[in-house]
Design a protein around this motif. Structure first.
Motif, PDB file in Angstrom:
ATOM      1  N   SER A  50       8.757 -13.166 -17.337  1.00  0.00           N
ATOM      2  CA  SER A  50       9.431 -13.918 -16.430  1.00  0.00           C
ATOM      3  C   SER A  50      10.910 -13.120 -15.808  1.00  0.00           C
ATOM      4  O   SER A  50      11.163 -13.445 -14.743  1.00  0.00           O
ATOM      5  CB  SER A  50       9.644 -15.286 -16.685  1.00  0.00           C
ATOM      6  OG  SER A  50      10.924 -15.434 -17.421  1.00  0.00           O
ATOM      7  N   LEU A  51      11.507 -12.594 -16.904  1.00  0.00           N
ATOM      8  CA  LEU A  51      12.880 -11.958 -16.413  1.00  0.00           C
ATOM      9  C   LEU A  51      12.733 -10.973 -15.146  1.00  0.00           C
ATOM     10  O   LEU A  51      13.625 -10.812 -14.385  1.00  0.00           O
ATOM     11  CB  LEU A  51      13.473 -11.327 -17.656  1.00  0.00           C
ATOM     12  CG  LEU A  51      14.823 -10.917 -17.180  1.00  0.00           C
ATOM     13  CD1 LEU A  51      15.903 -11.936 -17.119  1.00  0.00           C
ATOM     14  CD2 LEU A  51      15.241 -10.163 -18.764  1.00  0.00           C
ATOM     15  N   GLY A  52      11.912 -10.080 -15.553  1.00  0.00           N
ATOM     16  CA  GLY A  52      11.637  -9.070 -14.275  1.00  0.00           C
ATOM     17  C   GLY A  52      11.192  -9.681 -13.115  1.00  0.00           C
ATOM     18  O   GLY A  52      11.824  -9.154 -12.082  1.00  0.00           O
ATOM     19  N   VAL A  53      10.492 -10.904 -13.328  1.00  0.00           N
ATOM     20  CA  VAL A  53      10.199 -11.412 -11.818  1.00  0.00           C
ATOM     21  C   VAL A  53      11.367 -12.117 -11.333  1.00  0.00           C
ATOM     22  O   VAL A  53      11.731 -12.129 -10.075  1.00  0.00           O
ATOM     23  CB  VAL A  53       9.086 -12.480 -12.029  1.00  0.00           C
ATOM     24  CG1 VAL A  53       8.820 -13.494 -10.932  1.00  0.00           C
ATOM     25  CG2 VAL A  53       7.844 -12.022 -12.484  1.00  0.00           C
ATOM     26  N   GLN A  54      12.286 -12.540 -12.137  1.00  0.00           N
ATOM     27  CA  GLN A  54      13.602 -13.055 -11.664  1.00  0.00           C
ATOM     28  C   GLN A  54      14.426 -12.004 -10.924  1.00  0.00           C
ATOM     29  O   GLN A  54      15.047 -12.186  -9.868  1.00  0.00           O
ATOM     30  CB  GLN A  54      14.428 -13.832 -12.952  1.00  0.00           C
ATOM     31  CG  GLN A  54      13.679 -15.218 -13.460  1.00  0.00           C
ATOM     32  CD  GLN A  54      14.287 -15.585 -14.722  1.00  0.00           C
ATOM     33  OE1 GLN A  54      15.426 -16.020 -14.515  1.00  0.00           O
ATOM     34  NE2 GLN A  54      13.721 -15.498 -15.880  1.00  0.00           N
TER      35      GLN A  54
END
Length: 217
Positions: free
Chosen positions: A148-152
């Motif tokens: 999820s961090l990369g998406v954020q």
């Protein structure tokens, strides 16, 4: 710049270093964050150094509370010259473990909250005001164990481009500084060094403005 600085997602890392750096330049500093101890400690540190400082506690995914916090600080400290957005959610789950609901929850903090912050601050921004965002190489090189961090980080960088395009005719510019390394206590990626890179991004010539600047140390 002579106006205030509002730091959202305020804490002891990059956001704290940026707050101290801009306070030393004479700016009043407003802090918004959910961690009472982190916000309180930073506010006390700034006040002890002679800065004019205000603080508000708010969960940045709570749009009403965040709007009240940002508008309250702007009313208290004056026109906003720098609005900094720092938060992201770290959740160690790969794409087969991460649920859609968890992804949306994380994106609400790491991306969606930027919309709330900018909308709240807009009446207090003026020609020459700048919006800055702490970016990350996770946008381009995500670690699958924290999907999820990369998406954020990809999402918030994209959103910065749109915010800049929306506000630039009013003389307000936005930039994301992509930190291409892991934060550390020594070397090129200390919070102070990253904060200095964000500060430098504020001084870009308007005619050569870039909405993303990589920081590689």
């Amino acid at each position: 710049m002579t106006g205030s600085v509002i730091i959202t997602g305020a804490g002891p890392g990059v956001s704290g270093s940026l707050a101290r750096l801009l306070a030393r330049e004479g700016h009043p500093v407003g802090l918004v964050g959910a961690d009472e101890r982190a916000v309180g400690d930073l506010a006390a540190d700034l006040a002890d150094a002679g800065a004019r400082v205000g603080s508000r506690l708010a969960d940045l995914t709570d749009a009403e509370a965040t709007h009240a916090a940002v508008t309250g600080l702007a009313a208290e400290l004056g026109p906003v010259d720098v609005l900094h957005f720092n938060p992201s959610a770290f959740r160690e789950k790969d794409p087969l473990e991460l649920t859609a609901a968890e992804l949306l929850e994380d994106v609400a903090l790491g991306v969606g909250a930027l919309l709330t912050v900018v909308r709240a601050a807009r009446p207090h921004l003026r020609e020459g005001s700048r919006i800055t965002v702490t970016g990350s190489m996770a946008a381009d090189e995500p670690w699958h164990r924290a999907a999820s961090l990369g998406v954020q980080k990809a999402g918030v960088r994209n959103l910065v481009h749109s915010i800049d395009a929306t506000l630039r005719d009013d003389g307000i510019r936005a930039v994301s500084v992509t930190v291409r390394g892991a934060l550390s206590r020594e070397g090129a990626f200390t919070p102070d060094r990253v904060a200095a890179a964000i500060r430098a991004a504020l001084d870009q010539p308007v005619g050569e403005w870039r909405t993303e600047i990589p920081y590689s140390g």
